[in-house]
Every structure is written in C-alpha cells, then in structure tokens.
Design an enzyme around this catalytic site. Structure first.
Site, short mmCIF file in Angstrom:
data_model
loop_
_atom_site.label_atom_id
_atom_site.label_comp_id
_atom_site.label_asym_id
_atom_site.label_seq_id
_atom_site.Cartn_x
_atom_site.Cartn_y
_atom_site.Cartn_z
N TYR A 80 0.75 -1.20 -0.01
CA TYR A 80 -0.10 -0.13 -0.08
C TYR A 80 0.73 1.33 0.14
O TYR A 80 0.64 2.09 -0.71
CB TYR A 80 -1.02 -0.11 1.22
CG TYR A 80 -1.75 1.09 1.20
CD1 TYR A 80 -2.96 1.20 0.63
CD2 TYR A 80 -1.68 2.08 2.28
CE1 TYR A 80 -3.76 2.47 0.59
CE2 TYR A 80 -2.32 3.32 2.06
CZ TYR A 80 -3.67 3.45 1.34
OH TYR A 80 -4.49 4.54 1.60
N SER A 136 2.61 1.69 -3.23
CA SER A 136 1.65 2.28 -4.46
C SER A 136 1.47 3.69 -4.28
O SER A 136 1.22 4.15 -5.24
CB SER A 136 0.24 1.26 -4.48
OG SER A 136 -0.44 1.63 -3.51
N LYS A 137 1.23 4.09 -3.22
CA LYS A 137 0.93 5.54 -2.84
C LYS A 137 2.10 6.19 -3.21
O LYS A 137 2.11 7.58 -3.86
CB LYS A 137 0.53 5.93 -1.40
CG LYS A 137 -1.05 5.31 -1.18
CD LYS A 137 -2.02 5.72 -2.15
CE LYS A 137 -3.36 5.06 -1.89
NZ LYS A 137 -4.32 5.50 -2.93
N1 LIG Z 1 -9.25 6.23 5.13
C1 LIG Z 1 -8.10 6.57 5.14
O1 LIG Z 1 -7.31 6.59 6.19
C2 LIG Z 1 -7.20 6.77 3.80
C3 LIG Z 1 -6.10 7.77 4.21
C4 LIG Z 1 -5.18 8.08 3.21
C5 LIG Z 1 -5.68 7.88 1.88
N2 LIG Z 1 -6.78 7.16 1.68
C6 LIG Z 1 -7.03 6.87 0.17
O2 LIG Z 1 -8.21 7.59 -0.05
C7 LIG Z 1 -8.77 6.68 -1.23
C8 LIG Z 1 -10.38 6.63 -0.86
O3 LIG Z 1 -10.47 5.67 0.40
P1 LIG Z 1 -11.45 5.62 1.41
O4 LIG Z 1 -10.68 5.78 2.71
O5 LIG Z 1 -12.63 6.63 1.14
O6 LIG Z 1 -11.82 3.99 1.26
P2 LIG Z 1 -13.11 3.48 1.03
O7 LIG Z 1 -13.09 2.16 0.87
O8 LIG Z 1 -14.65 4.16 1.61
O9 LIG Z 1 -13.47 4.02 -0.50
C9 LIG Z 1 -12.80 3.29 -1.79
C10 LIG Z 1 -13.77 3.10 -2.57
O10 LIG Z 1 -12.75 2.82 -3.86
C11 LIG Z 1 -13.83 1.85 -4.64
N3 LIG Z 1 -12.92 0.76 -5.59
C12 LIG Z 1 -11.88 0.15 -4.90
N4 LIG Z 1 -11.36 -0.88 -5.76
C13 LIG Z 1 -11.98 -0.39 -7.26
C14 LIG Z 1 -12.02 -0.65 -8.53
N5 LIG Z 1 -11.03 -1.52 -9.03
N6 LIG Z 1 -12.48 0.01 -9.60
C15 LIG Z 1 -13.45 1.08 -8.91
N7 LIG Z 1 -13.52 1.46 -7.61
C16 LIG Z 1 -13.05 0.79 -6.90
C17 LIG Z 1 -14.77 1.25 -3.43
O11 LIG Z 1 -15.74 0.45 -4.24
C18 LIG Z 1 -14.78 2.31 -2.78
O12 LIG Z 1 -15.96 2.85 -2.97
C19 LIG Z 1 -8.01 5.33 -1.57
O13 LIG Z 1 -7.33 5.77 -2.50
C20 LIG Z 1 -7.18 5.39 -0.08
O14 LIG Z 1 -6.11 4.68 -0.57
C21 LIG Z 1 -7.52 6.45 2.62
#
Ligand SMILES: NC(=O)c1ccc[n+]([C@@H]2O[C@H](COP(=O)([O-])OP(=O)(O)OC[C@H]3O[C@@H](n4cnc5c(N)ncnc54)[C@H](O)[C@@H]3O)[C@@H](O)[C@H]2O)c1
Length: 262
Positions: free
Chosen positions: A162, A165-166
């Site tokens: 993870y 990837s970021k």
């Molecule tokens: N929640 C955290 O603490 C956090 C922190 C830093 C970064 N992020 C990043 O923020 C972004 C959103 O994550 P989130 O926390 O809102 O999580 P989340 O799981 O609520 O949302 C992720 C969304 O991506 C969709 N998704 C996953 N794989 C997919 C695919 N192959 N095709 C289309 N849609 C797909 C899922 O269906 C979901 O709706 C991600 O890139 C995550 O890495 C999250």
C-alpha cells in the site's frame, strides 16, 4: 462583490470525473464538486453505492451521473471515454480516488497482494490520467487530483504494498505535471496525501488492530494524530485544488494529516 464561500469556488458547467465515488473520501469529493456546479460523473465498481450517492446529489439539486467502472479495466476506461466524447466532448476535472489497502509485508508471500494493490492504486490512476489527459490536451486545460496517502512518505511494515503504491502515485503525479507544464498547457496535476480518515478503509484497520493494540483509542494513537479526519475535510482540499483558486499549484503532493507526518 463580497466573497462568500458559495461563490468563492464555482465549477458551473465543468465536467468532473470522480473515481471511488461510492464511498468515503471519493463520495465526499464528488458531493463537494457537484455542490459547486459541476456535471459530476461518479465512477466506482460498487454500482449500488453509486446510485445512492447520485440520488443524494440530485436531492441537493446537483448534477451527477453514476457509471459502473473498474479502474483496473482498460476496456471500462475505453467505454467511458467513448461515452464522455458523445455526451460532453470534454473532461475538465479528474479526481482519482478509488483505492484499496491490504495488510502485507516484504517476503516471498507478498506478490499476490502487491499485484492486487498496484493494479487498483497505480494502474487505476494511470488509466484515469491517460484518459482524462486525452481530452485535456485537446482543450489545453484541466485539473487532476490523485488521492495518495501519508503512507507514501515512510516505510510501512504492516502495509508494505500500500505504502509503495501511494509513493508511485505521488511520483507519477509529479512526472505528469512536469510534462504538461513544459508543454505549455494549463493542466494542473496534484496529489493529496491524507492521514487516517474515517471511512470503510479505516474500518479495515480497526478490525485488524483494535484487539491486538488494546482497543480503539490505542489504534487511533498509532494511526491517527489525535483523531481521524472526516472525509469532508479531505474533500475540501480536493475541491480547492480542482478549482481555479489553485491556479498556480501543480506537481504538488500535499499532506493533510493534522501534523502527523510533520
Ligand atoms: N481512509 C484512510 O485513512 C485513507 C488515508 C489516506 C488515503 N486514503 C485513500 O483514499 C482513497 C479513498 O479511500 P477511502 O478511505 O475513502 O476508502 P473506501 O473504501 O471508503 O473507498 C474506496 C472506494 O474505491 C472503490 N474501489 C476500490 N477498488 C475499485 C476498483 N477496482 N474500481 C473502481 N472502484 C474501486 C470502492 O468500491 C470504494 O467505493 C483511497 O485511494 C485510499 O487509499 C485513505
């Protein structure tokens, strides 16, 4: 005219694509972008979730269209590109937010999760940028925000793929921004790096660590700086970056984590 929050950012008539729009940060970003006037195309593989978000945006008089899309599928992106071409003929904004997290560590067993994580988090971002840039290059302008993570900044023993990837998302963001800027195009490309944010992904971390670390407070003290961010707090930064207010910001990777990585 007095600057109110409402007219400070105006995306009226812009066409915006948001991946991962069915939940969490992507959903909050789509809602914020639609609330400021953009025709917002909601993209996610969770089509039922997308429909709910589209209904909520419509109930607030926003303009949203839900389209199922797997960000790893070249075929889905090609279909979307043809549909956009017929429907709007342009893409002004792309928010690349779809992402997944897996718990893994460096060793012989990592390859399955590494390929899965990179396929969504990195290939997904590259497909999205490639498609959107096709339209943006023709128009000579546009704005892209890719959602990375503070996990890009340091080694991550529990989520090695993870974090890597970021870091790749940040690097591709910078490279693409340099390229469009050198080509003299008004296409701005930035990454946001959220800290721990209260979403479905956070729930995965709670499920994995609450018991091991001795409860929710202990988990938050390891993963968050005081408290988790709300998705809307991350969405506000994304909204600003895709708006004309951020006209001199490109190639930046901006932490949003309440000093966690300071
Ligand atoms: N929640 C955290 O603490 C956090 C922190 C830093 C970064 N992020 C990043 O923020 C972004 C959103 O994550 P989130 O926390 O809102 O999580 P989340 O799981 O609520 O949302 C992720 C969304 O991506 C969709 N998704 C996953 N794989 C997919 C695919 N192959 N095709 C289309 N849609 C797909 C899922 O269906 C979901 O709706 C991600 O890139 C995550 O890495 C999250």
């Amino acid at each position: 005219m007095e600057k109110t929050h409402q007219n400070w950012i105006d995306l009226t008539n812009r066409v915006a694509l948001v991946t991962g729009a069915a939940s969490g940060i992507g959903r909050a970003a789509a809602e914020a972008i639609a609330a400021t006037g953009a025709k917002t195309v909601l993209l996610d593989r969770d089509e039922a979730g997308l429909r709910l978000v589209a209904q909520e945006i419509a109930a607030q008089n926003g303009h949203a269209i839900a389209r199922g899309l797997d960000v790893t599928s070249e075929h889905d992106w090609q279909d979307l590109s043809e549909w956009i071409d017929g429907e709007f003929g342009r893409v002004d904004i792309l928010v690349g937010c779809a992402g997944i997290a897996r718990f893994d560590r460096v060793g012989p067993d990592i390859f399955e999760s590494y390929r899965e994580v990179f396929s969504v988090n990195v290939d997904g971002i590259l497909h999205g940028m490639s498609m959107a840039l096709g339209f943006m290059r023709k128009a000579g302008k546009g704005a892209i925000v890719n959602v990375a993570s503070t996990a890009a900044l340091k080694g991550n023993p529990a989520m090695a793929s993870y974090g890597a990837s970021k870091a790749a998302v940040v690097h591709f963001t910078r490279s693409a921004a340099l390229e469009t800027n050198r080509a003299g195009l008004d296409i701005r490309i930035n990454a946001v790096l959220p800290g721990f944010t209260e979403t479905g992904m956070a729930q995965q971390v709670y499920d994995q660590f609450d018991e091991k670390l001795g409860g929710r407070e202990a988990t938050l003290s390891v993963f968050a700086s005081g408290r988790p961010a709300l998705p809307s707090e991350i969405a506000d930064l994304i909204l600003y970056l895709v708006s004309d207010r951020a006209s001199f910001i490109s190639g930046s990777a901006i932490n949003i984590d309440r000093a966690q990585s300071a």
